[in-house]
Scaffold this active site. Structure first.
Site, mmCIF file in Angstrom:
data_model
loop_
_atom_site.group_PDB
_atom_site.id
_atom_site.type_symbol
_atom_site.label_atom_id
_atom_site.label_comp_id
_atom_site.label_asym_id
_atom_site.label_seq_id
_atom_site.Cartn_x
_atom_site.Cartn_y
_atom_site.Cartn_z
ATOM 1 N N TYR A 71 0.859 -1.186 0.000
ATOM 2 C CA TYR A 71 0.000 0.000 0.000
ATOM 3 C C TYR A 71 0.897 1.237 0.000
ATOM 4 C CZ TYR A 71 -4.291 2.565 1.008
ATOM 5 O OH TYR A 71 -5.384 3.392 0.916
ATOM 6 N N ARG A 205 -20.510 -9.608 -7.753
ATOM 7 C CA ARG A 205 -20.014 -10.858 -8.321
ATOM 8 C C ARG A 205 -21.089 -11.935 -8.258
ATOM 9 N NH1 ARG A 205 -14.279 -12.712 -6.256
ATOM 10 N NH2 ARG A 205 -15.042 -12.218 -4.164
ATOM 11 N N ARG A 207 -22.670 -15.412 -7.566
ATOM 12 C CA ARG A 207 -22.360 -16.357 -6.488
ATOM 13 C C ARG A 207 -23.298 -17.549 -6.551
ATOM 14 N NH1 ARG A 207 -21.531 -12.390 -2.380
ATOM 15 N NH2 ARG A 207 -21.088 -11.094 -4.149
ATOM 16 N N MET A 283 -9.747 -4.826 -6.647
ATOM 17 C CA MET A 283 -9.968 -6.093 -5.947
ATOM 18 C C MET A 283 -9.596 -7.308 -6.799
ATOM 19 S SD MET A 283 -10.867 -5.161 -2.936
ATOM 20 C CE MET A 283 -11.211 -6.690 -2.136
ATOM 21 N N TRP A 306 -8.304 8.677 -4.284
ATOM 22 C CA TRP A 306 -7.725 8.091 -3.065
ATOM 23 C C TRP A 306 -8.105 9.002 -1.903
ATOM 24 C CZ3 TRP A 306 -1.888 7.920 -1.433
ATOM 25 C CH2 TRP A 306 -1.741 7.002 -0.385
#
Ligand SMILES: NC(=O)c1ccc[n+]([C@@H]2O[C@H](COP(=O)([O-])OP(=O)(O)OC[C@H]3O[C@@H](n4cnc5c(N)ncnc54)[C@H](OP(=O)(O)O)[C@@H]3O)[C@@H](O)[C@H]2O)c1
Length: 376
Positions: A71, A205, A207, A283, A306
């Site tokens: 990071y 997403r 699933r 991600m 950010w």
């Protein structure tokens, strides 16, 4: 024979010394390999020093990346907590209560709740001493708020808030599209967007189970449309966007991307001319590809955000944004994200705390992990 552990007893504070525990690391690596629970004592606050006791500190994806050393914002490694080797305390966000102040401290007093002004303070700890009140933002009115709400206000809701406000010229009736819609940021964007009259296409997403419940959950907090990442990448998707947006007469001005890869490219294609795709996370660890026609013929803008940098450059606006969200929470207009509470008492074992941090790396979770401090 099973070994019997001696009961851990909390050392009694003598002469104003406070006993503290912190989840620390001496080198970068996977949380399970490098995090250690460290016990130390804190001397009485004097001069401009103040001592705080943490109430709640979330475990955010960026915190893990920071422990891994990948990071950009690096924590301070120090021997000031009584170790020979420099260590850093994990965690960047949280709420703490002021328990004592030196005579030179201005603007803060015992009992006040504070959040961190900038990342890197180290919030996975029971207590901390700060050399200056300047490290903290005072919560002006804590009435009607829980530590969970205050401890998670400064990163995710602020990120969603600024991305919705600061990139595209969004007006009531305009659309935005976002992935990671069930994340803390995503849920905040849905709710704030709804309050401001924006409509949202929310991508989650696919699933194996629980999709209908998740769709209903997100629609319950204000999502107009919820689709899977697979649907977004299907041939029919553009036709569906056209349908939702009244034949394209309503504009999709903004995309919020925390996933990357092909999904981000498909989302960019759904934007109206002059739209903005704001990337704030990665991600999937896949790069964002910029198709030339989107740049040439639609002049799509690819931006990044950010919150750490924004907060450092805009301290006044940060305070206003935090206060606005806290007011919305108090008024019942902004619902909590699902959280998985990890109780941290004086006797809580290192393993419990480290497991909670490591678990954050797994997808398809029921809620954000948050340390909630009890008897410390
Ligand atoms: N730039 C900034 O200032 C800023 C500020 C805050 C957050 N962020 C970033 O925003 C993102 C969300 O943070 P958060 O705290 O809101 O998250 P969170 O509440 O902890 O939720 C994690 C989200 O990531 C998704 N996810 C996990 N693994 C994934 C993968 N391999 N591929 C695609 N999606 C995956 C999860 O979806 P599933 O349920 O499908 O697993 C869930 O939606 C993170 O990338 C974080 O670093 C950036």
């Amino acid at each position: 024979m099973a070994s019997v552990k001696a009961p851990q007893t909390r050392a009694i504070s003598a002469y104003g010394y406070e006993q503290a525990k912190a989840l620390t690391f001496a080198k970068y690596g996977e949380p399970a390999d490098v995090l250690r629970l460290h016990t130390h004592s804190i001397s009485p606050a004097h001069s401009t020093n103040l001592t705080v006791r943490f109430l709640a500190s979330p475990i955010n994806p960026a915190d893990i990346n920071q422990v891994q050393g990948i990071y950009p914002s690096k924590p301070a490694f120090t021997t000031s907590l009584g170790t020979t080797e420099p260590i850093a305390v994990g965690g960047n966000e949280g709420v703490a209560e002021v328990i004592s102040t030196g005579s030179g401290v201005k603007g803060l007093q015992k009992g006040d709740w504070v959040i961190m002004k900038s990342p890197g303070f180290g919030t996975w700890r029971t207590h901390a001493q700060s050399a200056s009140a300047d490290n903290f933002l005072r919560i002006e009115n804590k009435e009607g708020l829980t530590p969970h709400q205050v401890g998670t206000v400064s990163v995710n809701p602020c990120t969603a808030y600024r991305m919705l406000k600061d990139f595209a010229d969004m007006n009531a009736g305009d659309w935005f599209i976002q992935n990671g819609a069930n994340s803390g940021v995503g849920r905040a964007a849905i709710q704030l967007g709804k309050l401001w009259g924006y409509k949202s296409i929310n991508v989650v997403r696919a699933r194996d189970s629980g999709m209908e419940e998740l769709k209903a959950d997100l629609k319950g907090v204000g999502a107009d449309v919820v689709v899977t990442d697979e649907e977004v990448q299907s041939k029919e998707f553009m036709a569906r966007v056209n349908e939702w947006t009244n034949g394209g007469r309503e504009h999709v001005k903004l995309g919020l991307n925390c996933v990357g890869g092909k999904l981000a490219t498909s989302m960019a294609k759904a934007l109206s001319s002059e739209g903005h795709l704001v990337t704030y996370g990665a991600m999937s660890k896949q790069p964002v590809q910029l198709p030339a026609p989107l740049l040439i013929f639609k002049n799509i803008h690819f931006d990044g955000f950010w919150v750490s940098k924004w907060s450092d450059s805009n301290p006044v606006q940060k305070k206003e944004t935090v206060n606005h969200v806290l007011n919305l929470i108090r008024e019942g207009k902004f619902k909590d994200v699902p959280m998985q509470e990890v109780k941290w008492d004086w006797n809580t074992e290192q393993e419990t705390l480290v497991d909670a941090v490591s678990g954050t790396l797994q997808g398809f979770r029921k809620g954000k992990g948050i340390f909630v401090f009890g008897e410390t």
